[in-house]
Enzyme design. Structure first.
Site, PDB file in Angstrom:
ATOM      1  CG  ASP A   5      -1.839   1.182   1.281  1.00  0.00           C
ATOM      2  OD1 ASP A   5      -2.228   1.688   0.208  1.00  0.00           O
ATOM      3  OD2 ASP A   5      -2.173   1.629   2.402  1.00  0.00           O
ATOM      4  CD  GLU A  54      -4.796   1.658  -2.603  1.00  0.00           C
ATOM      5  OE1 GLU A  54      -5.154   2.849  -2.637  1.00  0.00           O
ATOM      6  OE2 GLU A  54      -4.775   0.975  -1.566  1.00  0.00           O
ATOM      7  CG  ASP A  70      -0.614   3.020   6.482  1.00  0.00           C
ATOM      8  OD1 ASP A  70      -1.323   3.532   5.603  1.00  0.00           O
ATOM      9  OD2 ASP A  70      -0.153   3.663   7.448  1.00  0.00           O
TER      10      ASP A  70
END
Length: 182
Positions: free
Chosen positions: A7, A69, A141
């Protein structure tokens, strides 16, 4: 299969590593790569921290593939550009480590993990904890990164079934419901 989920962010990049055995998912590790120790005005040094952190994770956990992502444009174009550079440092670290990288949107990950694309971070944390049988909630996260790894674990089976059924080899620009795979 061992999947590394990333991420990306300029201040705190989340990572999560899971093992996939058939339909079973097993937690390996998760955490964050933080760049706050580097002066905020020194972007190249911050990007190097992200790159080096990704390379260290690859060396330590030996993943077989990765998922990242996909970033969308935010309201603030400057923030979007900075996030894109952090994402680029992460992708470069993954590819230089010899990993195949697949990409998923936050909406795809949330839909795969929680069941709807507009889930809150707390809902993602809760479902990741349940899916991986963790004793407590992972950080936000790290939970997103683990969610990306889980999403890829499920999608990889679909990719494999499609490849087997069509006897086609994955191309360098294949797309699967908007998710990219390299």
């Amino acid at each position: 299969m061992r999947v590394l989920g990333i991420d990306p962010a300029l201040r705190t990049t989340g990572f999560g590593v899971i093992d996939v055995e058939g339909t079973h998912l097993h937690y390996v590790a998760s955490g964050t790569i933080k760049t706050e120790a580097v002066d905020a005005g020194h972007l190249p040094a911050r990007l190097k921290v992200i790159f080096d952190g990704i390379r260290e994770i690859i060396t330590r956990y030996q993943p077989t593939c990765a998922s990242v992502e996909i970033v969308f444009v935010n309201v603030n174009p400057q923030s979007t550009l900075l996030l894109g550079q952090a994402r680029g440092a992460a992708l470069t670290g993954l590819v230089s480590g010899g990993l195949d990288v697949s990409e998923y949107t936050a909406l795809q990950m949330k839909k795969a993990i929680v069941g709807h694309g507009h889930a809150k971070k707390e809902q993602v944390q809760e479902m990741v904890m349940r899916l991986l049988s963790l004793p407590g909630l992972p950080g936000k996260d790290a939970a997103d990164a683990l969610g990306l790894a889980i999403t890829h674990a499920h999608a990889a089976r679909s990719f494999a079934a499609i490849e087997k059924a069509t006897q086609r080899v994955r191309t360098t620009t294949a797309q699967f419901k908007g998710g990219r795979s390299y």
